[in-house]
Design a protein around this motif. Structure first.
Motif, mmCIF file in Angstrom:
data_model
loop_
_atom_site.group_PDB
_atom_site.id
_atom_site.type_symbol
_atom_site.label_atom_id
_atom_site.label_comp_id
_atom_site.label_asym_id
_atom_site.label_seq_id
_atom_site.Cartn_x
_atom_site.Cartn_y
_atom_site.Cartn_z
ATOM 1 N N PRO A 118 37.226 38.789 -101.346
ATOM 2 C CA PRO A 118 37.389 39.390 -100.005
ATOM 3 C C PRO A 118 37.939 38.422 -98.958
ATOM 4 O O PRO A 118 38.436 38.855 -97.919
ATOM 5 C CB PRO A 118 35.960 39.815 -99.640
ATOM 6 N N ASP A 119 37.862 37.116 -99.220
ATOM 7 C CA ASP A 119 38.477 36.154 -98.279
ATOM 8 C C ASP A 119 39.615 35.376 -98.969
ATOM 9 O O ASP A 119 39.959 34.287 -98.544
ATOM 10 C CB ASP A 119 37.425 35.205 -97.702
ATOM 11 N N SER A 137 47.188 36.968 -96.773
ATOM 12 C CA SER A 137 45.793 36.534 -96.707
ATOM 13 C C SER A 137 44.902 37.667 -96.221
ATOM 14 O O SER A 137 45.285 38.453 -95.353
ATOM 15 C CB SER A 137 45.694 35.334 -95.766
ATOM 16 N N LYS A 138 43.692 37.749 -96.785
ATOM 17 C CA LYS A 138 42.752 38.789 -96.374
ATOM 18 C C LYS A 138 41.962 38.391 -95.135
ATOM 19 O O LYS A 138 41.496 39.234 -94.396
ATOM 20 C CB LYS A 138 41.787 39.083 -97.524
ATOM 21 N N GLN A 139 41.772 37.116 -94.930
ATOM 22 C CA GLN A 139 40.883 36.691 -93.832
ATOM 23 C C GLN A 139 41.391 35.455 -93.084
ATOM 24 O O GLN A 139 41.453 35.452 -91.857
ATOM 25 C CB GLN A 139 39.488 36.413 -94.397
ATOM 26 N N PHE A 145 48.220 43.255 -96.848
ATOM 27 C CA PHE A 145 47.393 42.151 -96.362
ATOM 28 C C PHE A 145 47.371 42.145 -94.828
ATOM 29 O O PHE A 145 48.424 42.295 -94.205
ATOM 30 C CB PHE A 145 47.965 40.803 -96.848
ATOM 31 N N PHE A 162 46.400 41.671 -104.592
ATOM 32 C CA PHE A 162 45.355 41.976 -103.594
ATOM 33 C C PHE A 162 44.019 42.228 -104.286
ATOM 34 O O PHE A 162 42.987 41.689 -103.893
ATOM 35 C CB PHE A 162 45.772 43.198 -102.762
#
Lengths: 279, 279
Positions: free
Chosen positions: A183-184, A236-238, A212, A178
Motif C-alpha cells: 500500500p505504500d 507511487s502510492k504514497q 497511481f 500496482f
C-alpha cells in the motif's frame, strides 16, 4: 581493418563508435545479442542493434534508476527488478542496507550469461551470487500478473518498447505493477528519450497517472542513448519524491547524490508542457 | 541520392544525420561554414565540420547561456556577447527589460550573414536590427583587452577551443574579462562536454577560480553536442547563483525556468570530483 558500429537511434540519426573487438555475438529466442569492445565507451552490450549499456557510462543509468526510487521509500525491504539482464540495477539495489531481498526476472538468459562473462563489473552481483539477489529467467509480464508477494519497490529496467520490452509499456502491465506493490509501494521505469519518444512518454504518463496518485518524471544524462538525455517515470502510492526527505546513502556513488535526488525532477519547459497536456 | 553528414565528436565517436539539402557552403578567413537542412535537426550551422546550432535544439543552449547569468544579476543593463554569430544569444538577451544595450563582437562576418539568411528564427534580433543590439565584426579577444566600457554581464558564446575560439579559453582572456566587468559583474562561457573535455574544464575552472571569488558550473542537455550534455562556467565578482533569489522572467521560454536556474548547478559526483580536485 577498422570496424565501425552505428546505431540508428532514430531513422535519421546515427551514433557511430570504433570497435576494437567483438567479444560475443549470439541470437537468443528473443533477440540478437552482441558485446563489443569500443574505443569510446569500453565494452558495450548491444541488443538488436541498440546500444544498451557500456562500461563508460553504466553507473549513471544504474545509480539513477535504483537510488532515486529506493531513497524515496523510507525503508525498502523487498525489491523486484524486471529486466536488467546486465546486472547493474541489482548491483546498486543490493547495496542498500534496508533491502533484504532483490528478485530479478529477466526474460533472456543469454543476456545474463553474456554479461556475466564480458561485463564483469556491471554483472558483479549476479556473478558473485549476491545473497540478497534471486534471479529468475522468465517473462516479467507473466511474473507480475501472478505475483503473490508484495514489493516495496519495483524497478522496470527494460529495453526499448520494440521486441521483448513492448508489453512493459502498457496500461495492463502498470495495473499488474500496482497490484504487486504494497500500500505504500512505488515503482520506476526507464522511459526513453525526452526528445525522440514524446508520444510514448505522453501515453505511458497518462496510463500511470490513471492508476497511481503520484507520478513523477526525472532525467539523467546518458551519452550512449539518443540525444544523451534519458527519462525515468516513477509511479507511487504514497511517497512523493518531491516531498519526502530522501534517505542518505552510506556508500560511495559515482553519479547520484542527495541534491541530484531532488534536482533530477526539475524538467525543462518543453517536457513540463508535454506532460501537462496529459493530466 | 542519400546524403549523410557525420561529425566526429571525438576521435572515436561519430554523430551522423541525414541531409536534405546543403543551403550554404563557404570558406571565410577563419573557417569552413556550412548550413545544411537535416531530417533530424532541421537547419543546422556547421563550422569546420562541428555541429554548432540547430533549429531543433537551439533554444536550450541559447536560453541557458543567456538567462542563467542574466537572472543571477539583479539588474543587468549593459551586456557583452563574444561570439554567438548565429544571433541566438543576443535574441534571448535583448528580451530582458532591464537590459539597455547588448554589444556583440563576432569575429566572422560570414557566419552572421549565413545565419541571417538561412537561420531566420535564431538570427531574428540581428536580422531586425534590434534597437538594443550593437553588432561589431571583430576580434573578441582584442575587444576585451581594450574594453573601455564596463559591463554587467559578459557572455562568451564561442566555438570549440580549436581554431578561432582557442584564445577564449586562456587565463589572459579571463583577466581581460575580469577587468571589463563592473565591481558586481559576472560572466558565463560555454565550456564543452562534461564527458569528453575534462582536462579543459579542469584547467579553465582553475583559471577562473584564480580570478573570480565565485565560480560555478552548470549543465544543460543539448542533443547535437558530444554526449548530449554540455557545461557552462560562470565567474562572478559578487552574486552567487546558488545564493541569490533569481529574477523571474516576464516572457515565455521553451526550456529555461526558475527551478532549472537552481537545479542546473547540481552536478553529478564525477563532475564535482573533477572540479574539487582543482580548488
Amino acid at each position: 581493418m577498422e570496424l565501425m558500429l552505428t546505431e540508428w537511434q532514430t531513422e535519421n540519426l546515427g551514433l557511430t563508435v570504433r570497435v576494437k573487438e567483438t567479444l560475443f555475438s549470439g541470437r537468443s529466442e528473443f533477440q540478437e545479442i552482441v558485446v563489443v569492445d569500443t574505443q569510446e565507451f569500453g565494452r558495450m552490450l548491444v541488443l538488436d542493434g541498440v546500444f544498451q549499456t557500456s562500461v563508460f557510462d553504466e553507473y549513471i543509468y544504474h545509480e539513477m534508476i535504483a537510488h532515486v526510487p529506493l531513497c524515496t521509500h523510507p525503508q525498502p525491504k523487498h525489491v523486484l527488478v524486471i529486466g536488467g539482464g546486465d546486472g547493474g540495477t541489482v548491483r546498486e539495489t543490493s547495496k542498500h542496507p534496508t533491502v533484504e531481498r532483490v528478485e530479478m526476472v529477466e526474460i533472456d538468459g543469454m543476456v545474463v550469461d553474456a554479461c556475466k562473462q564480458y561485463l564483469p563489473e556491471t554483472s558483479e552481483a549476479l556473478r558473485q551470487n549476491h545473497s540478497k539477489v534471486k534471479l529468475t529467467i522468465g517473462d516479467g509480464i507473466a511474473h507480475m500478473r501472478q505475483a503473490n508477494s508484495l514489493y516495496d519497490v519495483i524497478i522496470v529496467d527494460c529495453s526499448d518498447p520494440i521486441g521483448p520490452g513492448e508489453g512493459l509499456f502498457t496500461h495492463a502491465f502498470y495495473q499488474d505493477v500496482f497490484k504487486a506493490l504494497k500500500p505504500d509501494g512505488l515503482f520506476v521505469q526507464q522511459t526513453e528519450s525526452p526528445f525522440y519518444h514524446q508520444p510514448l512518454i505522453k501515453r505511458l504518463t497518462k496510463d500511470i497517472r490513471s492508476l497511481f496518485p503520484i507520478c513523477r518524471t526525472y532525467l539523467a544524462p546518458i551519452p550512449i542513448y539518443p540525444g544523451g538525455a534519458h527519462c525515468f517515470t516513477l509511479g507511487s502510492k504514497q511517497y512523493d519524491p518531491l516531498n519526502v526527505t530522501p534517505r542518505k546513502l552510506d556508500f560511495k556513488t559515482r553519479c547520484y547524490n542527495s541534491e541530484l535526488q531532488k534536482s533530477c525532477f526539475v524538467l525543462p519547459n518543453f517536457l513540463q508542457e508535454l506532460l501537462a497536456g496529459h493530466n
